[in-house]
Design a protein around this motif. Sequence first.
Motif, PDB file in Angstrom:
ATOM      1  N   ASP A   1       0.824  -1.200   0.000  1.00  0.00           N
ATOM      2  CA  ASP A   1       0.000   0.000   0.000  1.00  0.00           C
ATOM      3  C   ASP A   1       0.866   1.261   0.000  1.00  0.00           C
ATOM      4  O   ASP A   1       0.576   2.232  -0.711  1.00  0.00           O
TER       5      ASP A   1
ATOM      6  N   LYS B   1       0.813   0.093  -9.967  1.00  0.00           N
ATOM      7  CA  LYS B   1       0.825  -1.272  -9.463  1.00  0.00           C
ATOM      8  C   LYS B   1       2.261  -1.801  -9.407  1.00  0.00           C
ATOM      9  O   LYS B   1       3.140  -1.308 -10.112  1.00  0.00           O
TER      10      LYS B   1
ATOM     11  N   ARG C   1      -5.931 -12.341  -0.429  1.00  0.00           N
ATOM     12  CA  ARG C   1      -6.409 -11.235  -1.277  1.00  0.00           C
ATOM     13  C   ARG C   1      -6.118  -9.863  -0.657  1.00  0.00           C
ATOM     14  O   ARG C   1      -6.853  -8.901  -0.892  1.00  0.00           O
TER      15      ARG C   1
ATOM     16  N   GLN D   1      -4.399  -6.475  -0.554  1.00  0.00           N
ATOM     17  CA  GLN D   1      -3.758  -5.512  -1.454  1.00  0.00           C
ATOM     18  C   GLN D   1      -3.429  -6.117  -2.820  1.00  0.00           C
ATOM     19  O   GLN D   1      -2.578  -5.600  -3.544  1.00  0.00           O
ATOM     20  N   ILE D   2      -4.125  -7.185  -3.182  1.00  0.00           N
ATOM     21  CA  ILE D   2      -3.824  -7.857  -4.444  1.00  0.00           C
ATOM     22  C   ILE D   2      -4.106  -6.954  -5.641  1.00  0.00           C
ATOM     23  O   ILE D   2      -3.502  -7.097  -6.710  1.00  0.00           O
ATOM     24  N   ASP D   3      -4.995  -5.987  -5.456  1.00  0.00           N
ATOM     25  CA  ASP D   3      -5.316  -5.072  -6.545  1.00  0.00           C
ATOM     26  C   ASP D   3      -4.172  -4.116  -6.856  1.00  0.00           C
ATOM     27  O   ASP D   3      -4.187  -3.428  -7.879  1.00  0.00           O
ATOM     28  N   LYS D   4      -3.162  -4.084  -5.982  1.00  0.00           N
ATOM     29  CA  LYS D   4      -2.011  -3.208  -6.189  1.00  0.00           C
ATOM     30  C   LYS D   4      -0.805  -3.960  -6.766  1.00  0.00           C
ATOM     31  O   LYS D   4       0.260  -3.379  -6.934  1.00  0.00           O
TER      32      LYS D   4
ATOM     33  N   LYS E   1       0.946  -6.011  -9.826  1.00  0.00           N
ATOM     34  CA  LYS E   1       0.887  -6.197 -11.273  1.00  0.00           C
ATOM     35  C   LYS E   1       1.331  -7.602 -11.667  1.00  0.00           C
ATOM     36  O   LYS E   1       0.746  -8.244 -12.535  1.00  0.00           O
TER      37      LYS E   1
ATOM     38  N   PRO F   1      -5.667 -15.109  -7.246  1.00  0.00           N
ATOM     39  CA  PRO F   1      -6.356 -14.856  -8.529  1.00  0.00           C
ATOM     40  C   PRO F   1      -5.684 -15.591  -9.690  1.00  0.00           C
ATOM     41  O   PRO F   1      -4.462 -15.494  -9.864  1.00  0.00           O
TER      42      PRO F   1
ATOM     43  N   LEU G   1      -3.365 -13.599 -12.072  1.00  0.00           N
ATOM     44  CA  LEU G   1      -2.193 -12.867 -11.601  1.00  0.00           C
ATOM     45  C   LEU G   1      -0.947 -13.430 -12.270  1.00  0.00           C
ATOM     46  O   LEU G   1      -0.634 -14.613 -12.114  1.00  0.00           O
TER      47      LEU G   1
ATOM     48  N   ASN H   1      -0.730  -4.599 -17.200  1.00  0.00           N
ATOM     49  CA  ASN H   1      -1.760  -5.199 -16.340  1.00  0.00           C
ATOM     50  C   ASN H   1      -2.278  -4.189 -15.319  1.00  0.00           C
ATOM     51  O   ASN H   1      -1.555  -3.356 -14.850  1.00  0.00           O
TER      52      ASN H   1
END
Length: 321
Positions: free
Chosen positions: A75, A84, A104, A106-109, A111, A248, A251, A321
Amino acid sequence: MLRTMCTQDGMTWLLNSPQQSLAMILADRGFDVWIANIRGTRYSRRHVTLDPSKPEFWNWTWDDLVMHDLPALLDFVFQQTGQKIHYVGHSMGTLMALATFSERKQIDKVKSAALLSPIAFLSHMTTALGVVAAKAFVGEITTLFGLSEFNPKGDAVASLLKALCAQPGVDCYDLLTALTGKNCCLNASTVELFLKNEPQSTSTKNLVHLAQTVRDGKLTKYDYGNAYFNVAHYGESKPPSYNLANIPNDLPIFLSYGGQDALSDVKDVETLLDSLKFHDVEKLHVQYIKDYAHADFIMGVTAKDVVYNQIVEFFRSNQLN
C-alpha cells in the motif's frame, strides 16, 4: 519490490556487482526499485511503542508479516508511486507473497510476481541442518527462548548451533551449503561479504512457525499447541490453512526453482505447483534450473543471464496489467 529471507535484510540484493545484482539491473532497465526489510533485521527494529530489547517486540510469526507488514508495504509503495507493483520474492519472501495473495490483501495493487526458490511447503527439504533445527524448534527450544529475539550472533544461539552441528549426518564446515544445498555459481568474495552481514535476528516464534510447516507439510497459521489456545485465536481447534487456490488465476507469476536446492526441494515445489493447477496457463511461467541451489538465485554470478533477464522480460510483458 524485492523481498528475501527472514534472517536477511535488503542488502542481500546488492552484494554482487551492479552488473550482477537484480536491484541494479532493474533500476538500469527503468524500473523504480523498492527494497524491503523484514522486521527484526537491522533496518527494521523500530516500533512506535515496543522496544527490541523486550520480549513483546518479538511476539510475532510470518502470519503477522502476511496480515500486516507486506500489505502495508504494498500500500505504501502504491501510494507513493500511483502504480501497481512488480513483486520479487526469494525464499521467505515467496512464502509471504503467496500467503498474502491467497488472503487477497492488497492484491489489486500487484501487477505481477517473480518468486525465486519458493518455500510455501517444506516437508521434503534435504538439508540435514535444517531438518534437525526444525525438530528442535518444535520441541525444547520454545521453552528455552520463549518469544524473544533469535539472534544468530548471540551466545545462546551459538551454543544451540554447535549442538545441532554435532548431530549425526550434519556437517557445518560450510555453513551456507549445510543450510541451502550445494550452490553452483557463487563468488567467494560475495559469500564472504554475505557472511559478514548475515544472518540477522528474527523472532524465535517465527522459526517455530516455520518448523511447524516442515513437520506438518501444510501451509497453516501458527499452531499454539493446544485446542484451547487455537480456539481463542482462531475460533477453531486447529490453525486455519492458507488456501493458495484463492490466488487470482489471472495474476502473472514467474516461478523459478533449482534442482540442487536443499530448502526449496523439487518435490515441495511440485506440491506448490499442484496448488496452482487451475491458474491461467498463460499467466504462470515456470523455470527449472538443474544446477541451482538456494543462494544462487540472489548471489549467483550467472543469475543475470539465467534468471534476471527472464524476470525483466516477464515484467515488461506484463507492464500493462
